[in-house]
Design a protein around this motif. Sequence first.
Motif, PDB file in Angstrom:
ATOM      1  N   THR A 229       0.494  -1.250  -0.249  1.00  0.00           N
ATOM      2  CA  THR A 229      -0.067   0.355  -0.089  1.00  0.00           C
ATOM      3  C   THR A 229       0.752   0.931  -0.241  1.00  0.00           C
ATOM      4  O   THR A 229       0.328   2.525  -0.653  1.00  0.00           O
ATOM      5  N   MET A 230       1.518   1.464   1.081  1.00  0.00           N
ATOM      6  CA  MET A 230       2.669   2.007   1.170  1.00  0.00           C
ATOM      7  C   MET A 230       3.330   2.562  -0.667  1.00  0.00           C
ATOM      8  O   MET A 230       3.729   3.813  -1.073  1.00  0.00           O
TER       9      MET A 230
ATOM     10  N   VAL B  93       9.652   5.883   1.775  1.00  0.00           N
ATOM     11  CA  VAL B  93      10.351   5.681   0.527  1.00  0.00           C
ATOM     12  C   VAL B  93      11.663   5.350   1.326  1.00  0.00           C
ATOM     13  O   VAL B  93      12.049   4.731   0.429  1.00  0.00           O
ATOM     14  N   TYR B  94      12.483   5.859   2.084  1.00  0.00           N
ATOM     15  CA  TYR B  94      13.945   5.746   2.545  1.00  0.00           C
ATOM     16  C   TYR B  94      13.293   4.368   3.285  1.00  0.00           C
ATOM     17  O   TYR B  94      14.365   3.201   3.198  1.00  0.00           O
ATOM     18  N   ASP B  95      12.423   3.320   4.401  1.00  0.00           N
ATOM     19  CA  ASP B  95      11.888   2.514   4.698  1.00  0.00           C
ATOM     20  C   ASP B  95      12.580   1.870   3.268  1.00  0.00           C
ATOM     21  O   ASP B  95      12.528   0.305   4.021  1.00  0.00           O
TER      22      ASP B  95
ATOM     23  N   ASP C   1      17.631  -2.704   0.336  1.00  0.00           N
ATOM     24  CA  ASP C   1      19.375  -2.820   0.696  1.00  0.00           C
ATOM     25  C   ASP C   1      19.664  -3.939   2.057  1.00  0.00           C
ATOM     26  O   ASP C   1      20.384  -3.443   2.755  1.00  0.00           O
ATOM     27  N   LYS C   2      19.491  -5.127   1.367  1.00  0.00           N
ATOM     28  CA  LYS C   2      20.146  -6.466   2.263  1.00  0.00           C
ATOM     29  C   LYS C   2      21.024  -6.410   2.986  1.00  0.00           C
ATOM     30  O   LYS C   2      21.726  -6.772   4.487  1.00  0.00           O
ATOM     31  N   ASP C   3      22.783  -6.231   2.271  1.00  0.00           N
ATOM     32  CA  ASP C   3      24.108  -5.400   2.311  1.00  0.00           C
ATOM     33  C   ASP C   3      24.144  -4.830   3.363  1.00  0.00           C
ATOM     34  O   ASP C   3      25.078  -4.670   3.166  1.00  0.00           O
ATOM     35  N   SER C   4      23.552  -3.376   3.037  1.00  0.00           N
ATOM     36  CA  SER C   4      23.271  -2.520   3.522  1.00  0.00           C
ATOM     37  C   SER C   4      24.341  -1.568   3.231  1.00  0.00           C
ATOM     38  O   SER C   4      24.851  -1.073   4.582  1.00  0.00           O
TER      39      SER C   4
END
Length: 371
Positions: free
Chosen positions: A18-19, A44-46, A52-55
Motif C-alpha cells: 500500500t505504501m 521511501v527510505y524505509d 538494501d539487504k547488505d546495507s
Amino acid sequence: MGCTQSKHDASEDASNGTMLQAVLGHLGQLDGDAKLDHTTMSIVYDIFKDMDKDSDGTVDKSEFEKFLSTHPAAKTLWEGEGKASMSRSLKDAIADERLSFYELVAAFAPEAPHHAGDASGIGGLESLISDAAWGYRGYNGPENWALLSPKNKLAATGKEQCPVDILPSTCVPCPAVDGDASLAYGVGPGTILNNGHTIQVNWKGGSMSVGGTTFEAAQFHFHTASETTIRGMQYPLEMHVVHVTPGEPMRIAVLAVLFETRTDVEEVFLSQFFDQLPSHVAHDQDDAETLTRPVDLSSISLDGGYYRLRGSLTTPPCTEGLEWSVLASPLPILPAQLETFRKALGKTVRNFRPTQPLNGRTITWVCACQA
Ligand SMILES: [Zn+2]
C-alpha cells in the motif's frame, strides 16, 4: 509459530504494498516545482533500507528482485502500475548499475527537476524534497548527507573527515614538546540557542593559536553522545569550541572537549549557563537568548595533553582543511546535568555523526608529561 509468521508477513506485505503504491503514484505525478514531503521521503527510505539487504547504501538487481519476491503486492504493482508510471525504467537501470537512494527516488520521479543541480547532472535530494534539512536519522541522516545536496559531497568523498576514533597507541608524539597550539580563553558575553541540530552558545571571549595562526572563538556547541571516540569508546557529551580567522579565506580551528559523568569533582564550567538552556528550537540566530552572566572558559586548558589532526566540520557541508584538537582529559559533567541537557536537546538528542576513516592521517599527541 509458522502460522503467526506467515500472518505477520502477509500484513507487512500489505502495508508495504500500500505504501509503495501510494509512493509510486505520488512520485509518478511529480513535475515542475513539486516536492516530496518529509513523510513520503521517510516511507521511501524505509522501503530502500528494506531492499538494501547488505546495507551497503545501494540496491542492486538481486536485492531489488529479492524485495519483489518477498513482497507479492509490490511485485504486482511493479509489473503493472509501477513500471507504467515511469518514463525511465528502473528495471533497466537496475540491471546494469547499483542504485543509491537518491538515484532510486530520481528514477521513480522522472519529471521532477532533479537534473538541475551541478554539471554532473546530480541535483541531490534537495531538488526533490520540500525540506532538505539534514538530520541524524533516516533519509536525511549522516549516511545520506552527500545525497541531500551537491554542496555536501565531501561527506562521501572527503579524505579528512571528522569525527575520528583516536587510538592513543598509534598517535605520534608531537616533535615540539609544547605542541603547536595554545589557548587564550577568558570571560566573554554569550547568547544561547537550540538551532535544531545542537545547543549552541555564541561566545566571544578568547582565542586559540594553532601553528602560529590565531583563531578567534566564535561559538561552542554540544553533541550527545560524543562524536570523537577514544579506543572506540563514546563519551556521554562532547563540546566543540569553533574558532575562525578574521578575513578571507576564513580558516577554522575546532577544540573538542569530551565530558564524563562524575560526582566526585567540582563542576565549574557547564553550570555557568545550565540554568538558561533553551527549551525550544529557535528559527534563526536572532532568537538566541542573551546569557545573564558572562561565560568563563579559562578552566579549559591544554595542560592535560591533547591530540591534533587535520579534519572537517562534522556537519554538512563537512568542509575540510580544519585544524582539529581534542583534549586528552575529559571534563566532568554531573549525572543530573546530563539529564537536563538531554531534555533540553529534545528531538535533537543523539546528534552525533559516526566516526570517519583516518585515510592515512597522522594524529599527533602532545603530552603534558613531556614538558
Ligand atoms: Zn560539533
